[in-house]
Design a protein around this motif. Sequence first.
Motif, mmCIF file in Angstrom:
data_model
loop_
_atom_site.group_PDB
_atom_site.id
_atom_site.type_symbol
_atom_site.label_atom_id
_atom_site.label_comp_id
_atom_site.label_asym_id
_atom_site.label_seq_id
_atom_site.Cartn_x
_atom_site.Cartn_y
_atom_site.Cartn_z
ATOM 1 N N LEU B 106 -11.098 8.429 -2.323
ATOM 2 C CA LEU B 106 -10.024 9.220 -2.943
ATOM 3 C C LEU B 106 -10.577 10.067 -4.094
ATOM 4 N N THR B 110 -10.346 14.109 -3.791
ATOM 5 C CA THR B 110 -9.584 14.868 -4.793
ATOM 6 C C THR B 110 -10.528 15.727 -5.630
ATOM 7 N N ALA C 22 -3.795 10.805 -1.631
ATOM 8 C CA ALA C 22 -3.563 9.622 -2.462
ATOM 9 C C ALA C 22 -2.505 8.739 -1.810
ATOM 10 N N VAL C 25 -4.066 6.746 0.945
ATOM 11 C CA VAL C 25 -4.921 5.654 0.450
ATOM 12 C C VAL C 25 -4.066 4.482 -0.055
#
Lengths: 157, 247, 48
Positions: B106, B110, C22, C25
């Motif tokens: 992640l 990102t 996100a 996840v």
Amino acid sequence: MTKRQKRMAAIAALLVGLSLAAALGFTAFRKNMMYFYTPSDLLAGTSKVGAKLRLGGLVERGSVKRGEGLSVDFILADCVHSLPVHYEGILPDLFREGQGIVATGSMQANGAFKADEVLAKHDENYMPPQVADALKVQDGKHACAPFKSVNKVEAAK
Amino acid sequence: MWTWFHRLASPPTFYRLADRFAPWFGIAATGLLAYGIVGGLFFAPADYQQSDAFRIIYIHVPAAALSLSIYMLMASAALVAVIWRIKLAECVLVSAAPIGASFTALALVTGMLWGKPMWGAYWVWDARLTSELILLFLYAGVIGLNQAIEDPRAAARACGLLALIGVINVPIVHYSVEWWNSLHQGSTILKMGKPSMNADMAQPLYACLLGVYFFMGYVLLRRTQNELLLRERGTAWVKERLESSNV
Amino acid sequence: MSSDFLNMSGYAVYVWGSYGFAAVVFAWNLIAPRLRRREILKELSTTE
């Protein structure tokens, strides 16, 4: 020694050895892990004309001159030395005067740096526009801090 | 102290405590993350340079912080597992790896989505990005070893050794932006001195940071319970729980 | 919701892409252990 103590000793030895190897490796390869050189490094004569490398620094205020099409000229500085840079291509959104950037390219015989790619390197400060206006964020020692001389060329006099 | 430690490390006690604490961790995580994300997306002012693109920070920084913290937790469990051969530590070690891997991924994704519009590139091979990618490989290595070795105790020993060797990468990731020239920025929050961020922007970030730690706690407790059930199959306490459907 | 907010000063793809990933996840971290628990219980109840 008991079995457990032996395991402890083995792990301790492993970690000490590993740290030592890492420390040695970093001293030896410090230069290779640097992502870019500074204008001071290049002016100290450590690079050959035409060799591909990255140059990082701050775009000097008042130095950006846009030419035909996408061509742009500006001065890149690290608070001690500065270099003229020529670039043709698309600039990142954050490119502006006073901004940190990293340019990939090579030194030319005329002493200027010709860039094939320009990336923006923003700093760690975050604030709303009003606060920034009030502060009048200036270039200074702080802004130069992220641009470390690879060859430890003498910094500010 | 040691008797307390041994009791806590006993599988039935830990299982019971995990059942008691997990829901509270879940509630704390939900509350903090909701507050942080809403604050970050709706109420935090836009940045003077990056405008709304900076809002990726509310995901990116907590994920990155967690990716390192989980590794330290996994390595601590590995130390206990390799030296004292405590079963609970083995379970924590193999349970932490997938959580850590997911948050490392992640942080990387990102970061790429933030790098493209701001830097001008999805990826560069600077010290910070490269060492964080190595962190992902280390997690993948632990997960792979655990799956490849049939005997869970032997697997835990191999995973523990790899986790301990990889610990050297953690300070490298953290200090990479100070030790070397990098395209990645220096630390805004996790550094000595005042955070380089306006308070209205920082407050939701603190909530998100705290929130992901509680979330990690929740998931780790549940995963560790799974591992304990598997390793303790056939013991009286597992049988008891199975019969009363209390699992 | 205002389109200004959704637009994120033109960085919508990057900002919403980040929050979207996100979400994936977080969801995976919640669902995976739950499915595994179900699997383990099935396995344990058939072998014992």
